[in-house]
Write a protein that holds these residues in place. Structure first.
Motif, short mmCIF file in Angstrom:
data_model
loop_
_atom_site.label_atom_id
_atom_site.label_comp_id
_atom_site.label_asym_id
_atom_site.label_seq_id
_atom_site.Cartn_x
_atom_site.Cartn_y
_atom_site.Cartn_z
N ARG A 1 0.88 9.79 -11.17
CA ARG A 1 -0.35 10.56 -11.22
C ARG A 1 -1.45 9.73 -10.61
O ARG A 1 -1.36 8.50 -10.56
CB ARG A 1 -0.72 10.96 -12.64
N TYR A 2 -2.49 10.41 -10.18
CA TYR A 2 -3.68 9.71 -9.73
C TYR A 2 -4.65 9.63 -10.90
O TYR A 2 -4.84 8.57 -11.48
CB TYR A 2 -4.28 10.38 -8.50
N LYS A 3 -5.21 10.77 -11.31
CA LYS A 3 -6.11 10.79 -12.46
C LYS A 3 -5.70 11.81 -13.51
O LYS A 3 -6.15 11.71 -14.64
CB LYS A 3 -7.54 11.10 -12.01
N CYS B 1 -5.63 11.24 -2.35
CA CYS B 1 -4.86 11.54 -3.57
C CYS B 1 -5.67 12.40 -4.52
O CYS B 1 -5.13 13.33 -5.15
CB CYS B 1 -4.43 10.24 -4.26
N ASP B 2 -6.94 12.11 -4.65
CA ASP B 2 -7.82 12.90 -5.53
C ASP B 2 -7.90 14.34 -5.02
O ASP B 2 -7.78 15.29 -5.80
CB ASP B 2 -9.20 12.26 -5.58
N ASP C 1 0.83 -1.20 0.00
CA ASP C 1 0.00 0.00 0.00
C ASP C 1 0.87 1.26 0.00
O ASP C 1 0.55 2.25 -0.66
CB ASP C 1 -0.95 0.01 1.20
N HIS D 1 2.02 1.77 -3.45
CA HIS D 1 0.88 2.19 -4.27
C HIS D 1 0.62 3.69 -4.10
O HIS D 1 0.48 4.42 -5.07
CB HIS D 1 -0.33 1.35 -3.83
N ILE D 2 0.59 4.15 -2.85
CA ILE D 2 0.33 5.56 -2.59
C ILE D 2 1.45 6.43 -3.15
O ILE D 2 1.20 7.47 -3.77
CB ILE D 2 0.13 5.81 -1.08
N GLU E 1 -4.59 16.15 -5.65
CA GLU E 1 -4.42 16.44 -7.08
C GLU E 1 -5.33 17.59 -7.53
O GLU E 1 -4.89 18.51 -8.23
CB GLU E 1 -4.70 15.18 -7.90
N HIS F 1 -7.01 6.80 -1.71
CA HIS F 1 -7.37 7.24 -3.06
C HIS F 1 -8.15 8.55 -3.02
O HIS F 1 -7.90 9.45 -3.83
CB HIS F 1 -8.18 6.15 -3.77
N GLU G 1 1.03 6.94 -6.79
CA GLU G 1 -0.04 7.87 -7.14
C GLU G 1 0.44 9.32 -7.02
O GLU G 1 0.00 10.19 -7.77
CB GLU G 1 -1.26 7.68 -6.22
N ILE G 2 1.34 9.59 -6.07
CA ILE G 2 1.83 10.95 -5.85
C ILE G 2 2.93 11.31 -6.85
O ILE G 2 2.92 12.39 -7.44
CB ILE G 2 2.35 11.11 -4.40
#
Length: 196
Positions: free
Chosen positions: A72-74, A186-187, A61, A64-65, A190, A183, A68-69
């Motif tokens: 990118r996340y989205k 992260c959103d 995890d 994974h995090i 972002e 998540h 994302e940072i």
């Protein structure tokens, strides 16, 4: 007997759904997650970094995090600084061998952490000695400390500036809940940092 009680997959999904629903309707828990997002956002905006640590599934995890940072996340956007302290096998094994397993994260915090950075420490039990040692080192160095844990891990709150407690005592469900929150965090990070 119901199908859920006979089928371990359905039973797990049902348990997970119930825990996620409890978390989604817990105003205090949601407020804590928003504060965590704000703290990490502020640190990244100021050029600081996020350090992340966990054992076993929480080690995955952490990676994974961090991905994302940094990635990118989205949204396509600049990379931000995040390091999973679970990935450097030479550091992990040398520190484990020379100082003991309980120091594998604290030594990295001492070497990599700077005042104003953030440590996100994950332990479903709230009692992992190497996570508690990392939190102690982070506090001594002026890092902001965040903990993710389960229903029985609240005692680690004394070492955390912010503590997210998943409403479950089942390890896989705890991890699912805190990854769902991660998540969402992260959103939020972002969207804020990209001005959306």
């Amino acid at each position: 007997m119901s199908r859920t009680s006979q089928d371990p997959i359905a039973a797990h999904l049902s348990l997970s759904r119930e825990a996620i629903e409890r978390a989604a309707h817990d105003a205090a828990l949601l407020d804590t997650a928003r504060k965590i997002a704000d703290v990490i956002t502020a640190a990244l905006r100021n050029g600081q970094k996020l350090l992340i640590a966990g054992n076993g599934g929480s080690a995955a995890d952490a990676q994974h995090i961090a991905a994302e940072i940094v990635g990118r996340y989205k949204k396509d956007r600049p990379a931000w600084a995040a390091i999973a302290l679970t990935t450097d096998t030479s550091a992990l094994t040398s520190v484990g061998n020379d100082y003991g397993f309980e120091h594998i994260f604290s030594r990295q915090v001492e070497g990599l952490g700077r005042r104003g950075d953030v440590l996100l420490a994950m332990t479903t039990s709230g009692r992992s000695p190497n996570i508690l040692a990392a939190l102690k080192a982070a506090r001594q160095q002026g890092l902001i400390t965040i903990g993710f844990t389960g229903a029985k891990g609240g005692s680690m709150g004394a070492m955390c500036d912010h503590l997210l407690v998943a409403p479950s005592d089942d390890t896989p469900v705890i991890q699912q809940i805190y990854m769902a929150f991660a998540h969402g965090i992260c959103d939020a990070i972002e969207q804020t940092l990209t001005g959306k």
